[in-house]
Design a protein around this motif. Structure first.
Motif, PDB file in Angstrom:
ATOM      1  N   MET A   1       0.830  -1.206   0.000  1.00 52.89           N
ATOM      2  CA  MET A   1       0.000   0.000   0.000  1.00 52.89           C
ATOM      3  C   MET A   1       0.863   1.253   0.000  1.00 52.89           C
ATOM      4  N   VAL A   2       1.938   1.213  -0.772  1.00 55.71           N
ATOM      5  CA  VAL A   2       2.822   2.368  -0.901  1.00 55.71           C
ATOM      6  C   VAL A   2       3.144   2.577  -2.375  1.00 55.71           C
ATOM      7  N   LEU A   3       3.584   3.777  -2.711  1.00 58.43           N
ATOM      8  CA  LEU A   3       3.799   4.124  -4.113  1.00 58.43           C
ATOM      9  C   LEU A   3       4.752   3.197  -4.871  1.00 58.43           C
ATOM     10  N   THR A 154     -10.078   9.086   1.725  1.00 57.42           N
ATOM     11  CA  THR A 154      -8.827   8.553   1.223  1.00 57.42           C
ATOM     12  C   THR A 154      -8.904   8.492  -0.303  1.00 57.42           C
ATOM     13  N   PRO A 155      -7.832   8.771  -1.040  1.00 54.87           N
ATOM     14  CA  PRO A 155      -6.427   8.820  -0.611  1.00 54.87           C
ATOM     15  C   PRO A 155      -5.940  10.166  -0.089  1.00 54.87           C
ATOM     16  N   ASP A 156      -6.770  11.232  -0.147  1.00 56.26           N
ATOM     17  CA  ASP A 156      -6.310  12.478   0.457  1.00 56.26           C
ATOM     18  C   ASP A 156      -6.233  12.319   1.970  1.00 56.26           C
ATOM     19  N   PRO A 194      -5.945   5.428 -11.363  1.00 57.37           N
ATOM     20  CA  PRO A 194      -6.824   4.258 -11.185  1.00 57.37           C
ATOM     21  C   PRO A 194      -6.163   3.115 -10.415  1.00 57.37           C
ATOM     22  N   ALA A 195      -4.886   2.831 -10.718  1.00 57.85           N
ATOM     23  CA  ALA A 195      -4.207   1.739 -10.025  1.00 57.85           C
ATOM     24  C   ALA A 195      -4.081   2.028  -8.534  1.00 57.85           C
ATOM     25  N   ALA A 196      -3.798   3.275  -8.183  1.00 57.73           N
ATOM     26  CA  ALA A 196      -3.657   3.631  -6.773  1.00 57.73           C
ATOM     27  C   ALA A 196      -4.998   3.620  -6.054  1.00 57.73           C
ATOM     28  N   ILE A 197      -6.042   4.107  -6.725  1.00 58.31           N
ATOM     29  CA  ILE A 197      -7.371   4.108  -6.108  1.00 58.31           C
ATOM     30  C   ILE A 197      -7.803   2.680  -5.783  1.00 58.31           C
ATOM     31  N   GLY A 201      -8.212   3.408  -2.272  1.00 58.72           N
ATOM     32  CA  GLY A 201      -9.451   4.170  -2.357  1.00 58.72           C
ATOM     33  C   GLY A 201     -10.474   3.701  -1.336  1.00 58.72           C
ATOM     34  N   PRO A 202     -11.586   4.430  -1.195  1.00 59.42           N
ATOM     35  CA  PRO A 202     -12.594   4.052  -0.190  1.00 59.42           C
ATOM     36  C   PRO A 202     -13.129   2.630  -0.346  1.00 59.42           C
ATOM     37  N   ARG A 203     -13.299   2.180  -1.588  1.00 64.64           N
ATOM     38  CA  ARG A 203     -13.887   0.852  -1.791  1.00 64.64           C
ATOM     39  C   ARG A 203     -12.950  -0.267  -1.322  1.00 64.64           C
TER      40      ARG A 203
END
Length: 231
Positions: A1-3, A154-156, A194-197, A201-203
């Motif tokens: 869960m990191v860049l 999230t992600p903000d 999209p890949a990061a969400i 992301g919330p879902r």
């Protein structure tokens, strides 16, 4: 869960240890499995372990990490301390450094928290007058809603600071009666790909919501924005 995951950097081999002296090395087929397995190990080892992984070259690190993030952390801490000495508002200093916005301020009136599947899951309500802000969290603050309307997700970043001192309040540190202020700041833009969400992301965390970025306005909440257990 990191860049680095978005750049194809493997977390394996992932070394981990706890304060009791237990040590292990994890090798997994991908980073999703690494996160899944290491979270179980972390729970068994007391919910707090040290990790070393994501080995990469300097050239890759320049691409795959958020530049100057540690410097920013130090600058935020310094700004809070300096603001207290100068008797000015430390929260405003933090907002300025992070390019953020204030969401809400008030008293913590309720906290529901339970540790399940390696997450400190729960909700906190913060009230002021007739208004109530609800923060849903799983180790981190993930969704903020004002009177049932989604402000940001999230992600903000969603941060809770002690009202006067600007001291950060973690999800584990939230307590009834605290006077706090809630702020948000934008995450690195790569987190909105999209890949990061799909990863943060919330879902991913079980909230039936698309990502929301706070822009000073209040948006209607989704009628299906109830928290559910993440798979």
């Amino acid at each position: 869960m990191v860049l680095p995951t978005l750049y194809g950097v493997s977390a394996s081999p992932l070394a981990y240890s706890d304060e009791k002296g237990n040590v292990g090395v994890l090798r997994t087929i991908n980073n999703a499995w690494g996160e899944r397995i290491i979270r179980v190990a972390a729970v068994e080892m007391g919910c707090s372990i040290m990790l070393s992984g994501f080995h990469m070259s300097g050239a890759t690190a320049k691409q795959a990490l958020v530049r100057d993030s540690l410097t920013l952390c130090a600058n935020v801490g310094r700004a809070i301390v300096d603001a207290r000495v100068a008797k000015v508002d430390p929260v405003e200093k933090v907002i300025g450094l992070l390019g953020g916005r204030a969401i809400f301020g008030g008293k913590v009136t309720d906290v529901e928290r339970a540790t399940t599947s390696g997450f400190a899951r729960g909700r906190a309500t913060i009230s002021e007058g007739d208004d109530t802000l609800t923060i849903s969290f799983q180790n981190e603050h993930l969704v903020a809603e004002l009177n049932g309307q989604v402000l940001t997700t999230t992600p903000d970043l969603i941060m809770v600071l002690e009202h006067e001192s600007g001291e950060p309040v973690t999800t584990e540190g939230l307590r009834y009666g605290q006077r706090v202020r809630v702020i948000t700041s934008p995450a690195d833009e790569r987190w909105h790909s999209p890949a990061a969400i799909s990863m943060v992301g919330p879902r991913y965390f079980g909230y039936d919501l698309d990502p929301h970025r706070f822009d000073g306005t209040v948006r209607p909440a989704s009628p299906t924005a109830e928290t559910r257990e993440a798979n």
